[in-house]
Design a protein around this motif. Structure first.
Motif, PDB file in Angstrom:
ATOM      1  N   HIS A 161       0.832  -1.199   0.000  1.00 54.25           N
ATOM      2  CA  HIS A 161       0.000   0.000   0.000  1.00 54.25           C
ATOM      3  C   HIS A 161       0.870   1.254   0.000  1.00 54.25           C
ATOM      4  CE1 HIS A 161      -3.217  -2.757   0.784  1.00 54.25           C
ATOM      5  NE2 HIS A 161      -2.734  -3.088   1.969  1.00 54.25           N
ATOM      6  N   ARG A 162       0.231   2.399  -0.210  1.00 57.96           N
ATOM      7  CA  ARG A 162       0.923   3.682  -0.178  1.00 57.96           C
ATOM      8  C   ARG A 162       0.421   4.485   1.019  1.00 57.96           C
ATOM      9  NH1 ARG A 162      -0.864   2.106  -4.853  1.00 57.96           N
ATOM     10  NH2 ARG A 162      -2.874   3.115  -4.447  1.00 57.96           N
ATOM     11  N   VAL A 163       1.333   5.175   1.711  1.00 59.32           N
ATOM     12  CA  VAL A 163       0.948   6.003   2.855  1.00 59.32           C
ATOM     13  C   VAL A 163       0.600   7.392   2.342  1.00 59.32           C
ATOM     14  CG1 VAL A 163       1.680   7.003   5.044  1.00 59.32           C
ATOM     15  CG2 VAL A 163       2.406   4.680   4.422  1.00 59.32           C
ATOM     16  N   LEU A 164      -0.664   7.755   2.453  1.00 61.34           N
ATOM     17  CA  LEU A 164      -1.120   9.083   2.032  1.00 61.34           C
ATOM     18  C   LEU A 164      -0.533  10.155   2.944  1.00 61.34           C
ATOM     19  CD1 LEU A 164      -4.726   9.955   0.954  1.00 61.34           C
ATOM     20  CD2 LEU A 164      -3.516  11.418   2.558  1.00 61.34           C
ATOM     21  N   GLY A 165      -0.428   9.853   4.238  1.00 61.67           N
ATOM     22  CA  GLY A 165       0.143  10.780   5.201  1.00 61.67           C
ATOM     23  C   GLY A 165      -0.123  10.310   6.611  1.00 61.67           C
ATOM     24  N   VAL A 166       0.541  10.956   7.579  1.00 61.95           N
ATOM     25  CA  VAL A 166       0.351  10.644   8.992  1.00 61.95           C
ATOM     26  C   VAL A 166      -0.167  11.895   9.693  1.00 61.95           C
ATOM     27  CG1 VAL A 166       1.441   9.946  11.148  1.00 61.95           C
ATOM     28  CG2 VAL A 166       2.188   8.924   8.987  1.00 61.95           C
ATOM     29  N   ALA A 167      -1.305  11.775  10.364  1.00 59.63           N
ATOM     30  CA  ALA A 167      -1.904  12.888  11.096  1.00 59.63           C
ATOM     31  C   ALA A 167      -1.798  12.625  12.594  1.00 59.63           C
ATOM     32  CB  ALA A 167      -3.364  13.066  10.690  1.00 59.63           C
ATOM     33  N   ARG A 168      -1.484  13.669  13.351  1.00 62.92           N
ATOM     34  CA  ARG A 168      -1.359  13.537  14.807  1.00 62.92           C
ATOM     35  C   ARG A 168      -2.617  14.006  15.533  1.00 62.92           C
ATOM     36  NH1 ARG A 168       1.663  16.372  17.429  1.00 62.92           N
ATOM     37  NH2 ARG A 168       2.382  14.867  18.987  1.00 62.92           N
ATOM     38  N   THR A 169      -3.464  14.763  14.835  1.00 63.67           N
ATOM     39  CA  THR A 169      -4.664  15.310  15.450  1.00 63.67           C
ATOM     40  C   THR A 169      -5.856  15.170  14.504  1.00 63.67           C
ATOM     41  OG1 THR A 169      -4.395  17.544  14.551  1.00 63.67           O
ATOM     42  CG2 THR A 169      -3.261  17.042  16.633  1.00 63.67           C
ATOM     43  N   ARG A 170      -7.027  15.446  15.043  1.00 64.05           N
ATOM     44  CA  ARG A 170      -8.256  15.417  14.241  1.00 64.05           C
ATOM     45  C   ARG A 170      -8.179  16.396  13.080  1.00 64.05           C
ATOM     46  NH1 ARG A 170     -14.155  16.840  16.922  1.00 64.05           N
ATOM     47  NH2 ARG A 170     -15.438  16.760  15.004  1.00 64.05           N
ATOM     48  N   ASP A 171      -7.726  17.624  13.353  1.00 60.17           N
ATOM     49  CA  ASP A 171      -7.657  18.648  12.305  1.00 60.17           C
ATOM     50  C   ASP A 171      -6.671  18.268  11.206  1.00 60.17           C
ATOM     51  OD1 ASP A 171      -9.541  20.162  13.599  1.00 60.17           O
ATOM     52  OD2 ASP A 171      -8.075  21.495  14.572  1.00 60.17           O
ATOM     53  N   GLU A 172      -5.521  17.714  11.586  1.00 60.94           N
ATOM     54  CA  GLU A 172      -4.539  17.300  10.592  1.00 60.94           C
ATOM     55  C   GLU A 172      -5.099  16.202   9.699  1.00 60.94           C
ATOM     56  OE1 GLU A 172      -0.857  16.152  12.324  1.00 60.94           O
ATOM     57  OE2 GLU A 172      -0.484  18.105  13.272  1.00 60.94           O
ATOM     58  N   ALA A 173      -5.873  15.297  10.272  1.00 62.77           N
ATOM     59  CA  ALA A 173      -6.449  14.209   9.491  1.00 62.77           C
ATOM     60  C   ALA A 173      -7.408  14.748   8.429  1.00 62.77           C
ATOM     61  CB  ALA A 173      -7.184  13.234  10.415  1.00 62.77           C
ATOM     62  N   VAL A 174      -8.240  15.695   8.820  1.00 62.11           N
ATOM     63  CA  VAL A 174      -9.194  16.275   7.878  1.00 62.11           C
ATOM     64  C   VAL A 174      -8.466  16.998   6.745  1.00 62.11           C
ATOM     65  CG1 VAL A 174     -11.041  17.973   7.612  1.00 62.11           C
ATOM     66  CG2 VAL A 174     -11.014  16.458   9.610  1.00 62.11           C
TER      67      VAL A 174
END
Length: 265
Positions: A161-174
């Motif tokens: 798979h490919r990692v789209l990104g890593v978010a540490r918080t709710r806002d970063e995920a959105v």
């Protein structure tokens, strides 16, 4: 320890396995209920937790594999990729889950499925070859612990798979999901800034249906039988084989699910 106490110890694991096999909490729990009824009817003498767990899984597997409807569902695939995935059911996928998800030995897995050890190894080999095909996707990781995030990144990439990104918080995920829709979300339930991975996932699911695997140090809090509860959980500290099995199962069932109405932003 009484038989009832021994059964109670193994019941959460059987519910988890049943959900992975059926792809549905309601359906899985129905098979678990049938398993318990069959166990009570036979009234076996159980003296150890390990024996009880094997016996519960053996009865469940016998019931599941005896129903032709479960086999017939696997034959109606729409695409060659889905056909290969569905061929993992009933036996190869069960063998894979018994070892990778439930941590049974090959000998115990063979007893549960009613095959010899050599045949069980063949089932594992078949599952390993087929399960990784045709399910590569972009994965969004929501995890505030850097080392765990790195471990999940490595695991995700090792599965193709490919990692789209890593978010540490709710806002970063959105924000990360705004530019490109993920094909799978791995989400820690409790994040460092006090925000919730559950809330972050709910925000993302308002845009589109995406398979989700939740990560938690306290899985017993979420596998209670109450609704709603996460269908796919990875417990901390996680085992790579276990995590790989859960990720593949989440993608498998999303690929083979019927289309659902998507929420409009």
């Amino acid at each position: 320890m009484t038989t009832a106490e021994l059964v109670a110890m193994s019941l959460p694991y059987l519910r988890r396995y049943a959900r992975a096999v059926t792809g549905d909490q309601t359906g899985g729990d129905a098979y678990v209920a049938a398993t318990l009824e069959a166990l009570l009817a036979n009234a076996p003498q159980l003296s150890k937790a390990s024996d009880t767990k094997v016996e519960l899984f053996r009865i469940f597997s016998k019931i599941w594999n005896s129903l032709s409807v479960n086999h017939a569902q696997e034959a109606a695939a729409a695409t060659p990729g889905e056909a290969r995935l569905r061929q993992l059911t009933p036996l190869p996928r069960q063998a894979f889950l018994l070892v990778s998800l439930e941590n049974f030995s090959e000998e115990e897995g063979a007893r549960i499925l009613g095959v010899d050890r050599s045949a069980f190894r063949d089932l594992l080999d078949s599952a390993g070859r087929e399960l990784a095909e045709d399910i590569a996707t972009d994965v969004l990781i929501i995890e505030d612990e850097p080392l765990i995030a790195l471990d999940f990144e490595a695991l995700v990439e090792s599965l193709g798979h490919r990692v789209l990104g890593v978010a540490r918080t709710r806002d970063e995920a959105v924000k990360l999901a705004a530019g490109r829709r993920p094909g799978l979300i791995l989400a820690d339930i409790q994040l460092a800034d006090g925000s919730s991975g559950l809330d972050a996932v709910n925000d993302l699911l308002m845009k589109a249906e995406v398979p989700v695997v939740f990560i938690t140090a306290y899985p017993e809090r979420f596998l209670t039988g109450e609704r709603p509860e996460p269908a796919f959980l990875i417990a901390k500290p996680f085992r790579p084989n276990h995590a790989a099995a859960v990720i593949s199962q989440a993608l498998f069932f999303e690929r083979n699910a019927r289309p659902r109405r998507r929420a409009v932003a």
